[in-house]
Design a protein around this motif. Structure first.
Motif, PDB file in Angstrom:
ATOM      1  N   THR A  78       0.948  -1.106   0.121  1.00  0.00           N
ATOM      2  CA  THR A  78       0.105   0.140  -0.074  1.00  0.00           C
ATOM      3  C   THR A  78       0.827   1.396  -0.041  1.00  0.00           C
ATOM      4  O   THR A  78       0.557   2.336  -0.744  1.00  0.00           O
ATOM      5  N   MET A  79       1.894   1.254   0.847  1.00  0.00           N
ATOM      6  CA  MET A  79       2.794   2.409   0.773  1.00  0.00           C
ATOM      7  C   MET A  79       3.533   2.659  -0.459  1.00  0.00           C
ATOM      8  O   MET A  79       3.924   3.779  -0.843  1.00  0.00           O
ATOM      9  N   SER A 139       1.383   4.398  -2.509  1.00  0.00           N
ATOM     10  CA  SER A 139       1.167   5.803  -2.293  1.00  0.00           C
ATOM     11  C   SER A 139       2.519   6.753  -2.893  1.00  0.00           C
ATOM     12  O   SER A 139       2.364   7.808  -3.540  1.00  0.00           O
ATOM     13  N   GLN A 155       2.045   7.182  -6.556  1.00  0.00           N
ATOM     14  CA  GLN A 155       1.113   8.265  -6.804  1.00  0.00           C
ATOM     15  C   GLN A 155       1.751   9.682  -6.640  1.00  0.00           C
ATOM     16  O   GLN A 155       1.575  10.549  -7.176  1.00  0.00           O
ATOM     17  N   LEU A 156       2.370   9.760  -5.497  1.00  0.00           N
ATOM     18  CA  LEU A 156       3.210  10.963  -5.065  1.00  0.00           C
ATOM     19  C   LEU A 156       4.202  11.387  -6.362  1.00  0.00           C
ATOM     20  O   LEU A 156       4.435  12.555  -6.836  1.00  0.00           O
ATOM     21  N   ARG A 177       2.766  15.203   2.135  1.00  0.00           N
ATOM     22  CA  ARG A 177       2.156  13.913   1.770  1.00  0.00           C
ATOM     23  C   ARG A 177       3.126  12.878   1.911  1.00  0.00           C
ATOM     24  O   ARG A 177       2.556  11.705   2.129  1.00  0.00           O
ATOM     25  N   LYS A 224       2.779  11.674   5.712  1.00  0.00           N
ATOM     26  CA  LYS A 224       1.454  11.325   5.681  1.00  0.00           C
ATOM     27  C   LYS A 224       1.093  10.083   5.151  1.00  0.00           C
ATOM     28  O   LYS A 224       0.498   9.085   5.780  1.00  0.00           O
ATOM     29  N   ASP A 225       1.560   9.835   3.913  1.00  0.00           N
ATOM     30  CA  ASP A 225       1.253   8.536   3.122  1.00  0.00           C
ATOM     31  C   ASP A 225       2.324   7.499   3.595  1.00  0.00           C
ATOM     32  O   ASP A 225       1.931   6.377   3.079  1.00  0.00           O
ATOM     33  N   TYR A 226       3.504   7.927   3.760  1.00  0.00           N
ATOM     34  CA  TYR A 226       4.702   6.759   4.118  1.00  0.00           C
ATOM     35  C   TYR A 226       5.162   6.728   5.231  1.00  0.00           C
ATOM     36  O   TYR A 226       5.139   5.693   5.906  1.00  0.00           O
ATOM     37  N   THR A 280      -5.161  14.686   5.130  1.00  0.00           N
ATOM     38  CA  THR A 280      -5.914  13.145   5.077  1.00  0.00           C
ATOM     39  C   THR A 280      -4.795  12.185   5.717  1.00  0.00           C
ATOM     40  O   THR A 280      -3.694  12.336   5.206  1.00  0.00           O
ATOM     41  N   ASN A 281      -5.344  11.428   6.526  1.00  0.00           N
ATOM     42  CA  ASN A 281      -4.617  10.442   7.064  1.00  0.00           C
ATOM     43  C   ASN A 281      -4.413   9.257   5.869  1.00  0.00           C
ATOM     44  O   ASN A 281      -5.297   8.884   5.098  1.00  0.00           O
ATOM     45  N   ALA A 282      -3.388   8.439   5.796  1.00  0.00           N
ATOM     46  CA  ALA A 282      -3.027   7.338   4.704  1.00  0.00           C
ATOM     47  C   ALA A 282      -3.874   6.199   5.243  1.00  0.00           C
ATOM     48  O   ALA A 282      -4.238   6.100   6.387  1.00  0.00           O
TER      49      ALA A 282
END
Length: 273
Positions: free
Chosen positions: A41-42, A45, A48-49, A162, A165-167, A243-245
Motif C-alpha cells: 500500500t505504501m 502511495s 502516486q506521489l 504527503r 502522511k502517506d509513507y 488526510t490520513n494515509a
C-alpha cells in the motif's frame, strides 16, 4: 492448499518453513502478512506521489522541488527492498526511512522560512493610495506576485507533507508501534500549525485591506475597492491536505497455504463490501 487457482497472486510470501511451525506461530505470520500488505500500500502511495510531483512541480526552479522528487524515487527503491527482505528495526532500510523523515522536515522548515519572507512583504502593503488606479488597487501587483511565489512554495511543502502522511506515518504506526496521537502531536501538528498561521496572516492582511483601504482621489472608489478585494480573496492559498494515509488493519481471518518445496503463503481476504 496449493498455489493454483490464483491463490498465489492474492497471497503474501512469508518464508520457507515447516507447516507445523506455521500452526504454532500463526500470529507472527499474520503480522508479517499484514506488514507485507502495508508495504504494498505504501508503495502505491509513493507511485502516486511521483505522478503528482511530475504534474505539480514540473516547472519549479526551486532546488527543494528536485530534492523531494529525488527522495521519493529513492524511497521507492528502499520500500521494494523491504518487501523483498523484510524490515529490521534499526536495520539499514529502517535508518534510511528515518533519514528521509529528517531531510523532509528540514526542507519543510526551509520552505516555511521562504514563505515567512513572502508573507512579510504582503503585510507591509500600504492600505491607501492617493490617486485611483485604472483597473485594480495598487496593492494588487505586489499581492499577486507574492501569493504566486507563496503557492509555488506551498506545492513543494504539500508534496513533502504527503510523503510524511502517506509513507512515514503508516511506517511508524505499523512497524514501530507508535501511538497515533503522540505521532500527530510530535511530527505533524507543528508543520500544519506553522502553515496555517502563515496563511492566516495573509487572510488577516486582506481583511485589513478590505476594512481600511482608502483612495483619496478618483471616481467610483467604492466599487474600485470592492472589486479589487474580491479578486484578492480568490488568491488565498489552500491549506495542506491533512488526510490520513490508508493503514492496513490486522484482520480476524487469515488463510495459510503451503506449496511444493515448503513455501508458505498467508492470504488475508479482502473485506466484503
Amino acid at each position: 492448499m496449493n498455489g493454483k487457482s490464483g491463490f498465489k497472486e492474492q497471497a503474501t510470501l512469508i518464508r520457507k518453513l515447516d507447516p507445523a511451525i506455521a500452526m504454532n506461530d500463526s500470529w507472527s505470520i499474520l503480522t508479517a502478512a499484514v506488514g507485507q500488505k502495508q508495504l504494498a500500500t505504501m508503495q502505491k502511495s509513493l507511485d502516486q506521489l511521483e505522478r503528482n510531483m511530475k504534474l505539480l512541480l514540473a516547472n519549479s526552479e526551486d532546488r527543494l522541488a528536485g530534492d523531494v522528487q529525488g527522495r521519493n524515487g529513492y524511497m521507492m527503491i528502499v520500500n521494494e527492498r523491504m518487501q523483498q527482505r523484510g524490515i529490521s528495526v534499526s536495520g539499514p532500510e529502517d535508518i534510511q526511512v528515518e533519514n528521509a523523515f529528517k531531510e523532509t522536515l528540514q526542507d519543510i522548515t526551509t520552505l516555511h522560512n521562504q514563505q515567512e519572507g513572502i508573507v512579510s512583504v504582503i503585510e507591509q502593503l500600504k492600505e491607501r493610495e492617493i490617486l485611483r488606479g485604472f483597473k485594480d488597487a495598487k496593492y494588487m501587483t505586489v499581492l499577486e506576485e507574492s501569493i504566486q511565489k507563496f503557492n509555488q512554495t506551498q506545492k513543494i511543502i504539500e508534496m513533502n507533507f504527503r510523503f510524511l502522511k502517506d509513507y512515514y506515518e503508516p511506517y511508524l504506526l505499523r512497524f514501530r508501534g507508535y501511538d497515533q496521537y503522540e505521532l500527530t502531536q510530535s511530527a505533524f501538528n507543528p508543520v500544519e500549525q506553522t502553515n496555517e498561521q502563515l496563511i492566516e496572516r495573509i487572510s488577516n492582511k486582506l481583511k485589513g485591506l478590505e476594512d481600511n483601504y482608502k483612495v483619496m482621489i478618483g471616481f467610483n472608489r467604492d466599487n474600485y475597492k470592492k472589486s479589487s478585494i474580491l479578486k484578492a480573496k480568490k488568491l488565498i492559498p489552500a491549506p495542506l491536505d491533512t488526510t490520513n494515509a490508508a493503514l492496513v488493519e490486522i484482520p480476524d481471518t487469515m488463510i495459510i497455504g503451503e506449496e511444493t518445496g515448503g513455501k508458505m503463503y498467508a492470504y488475508i481476504p479482502e473485506p466484503k463490501n
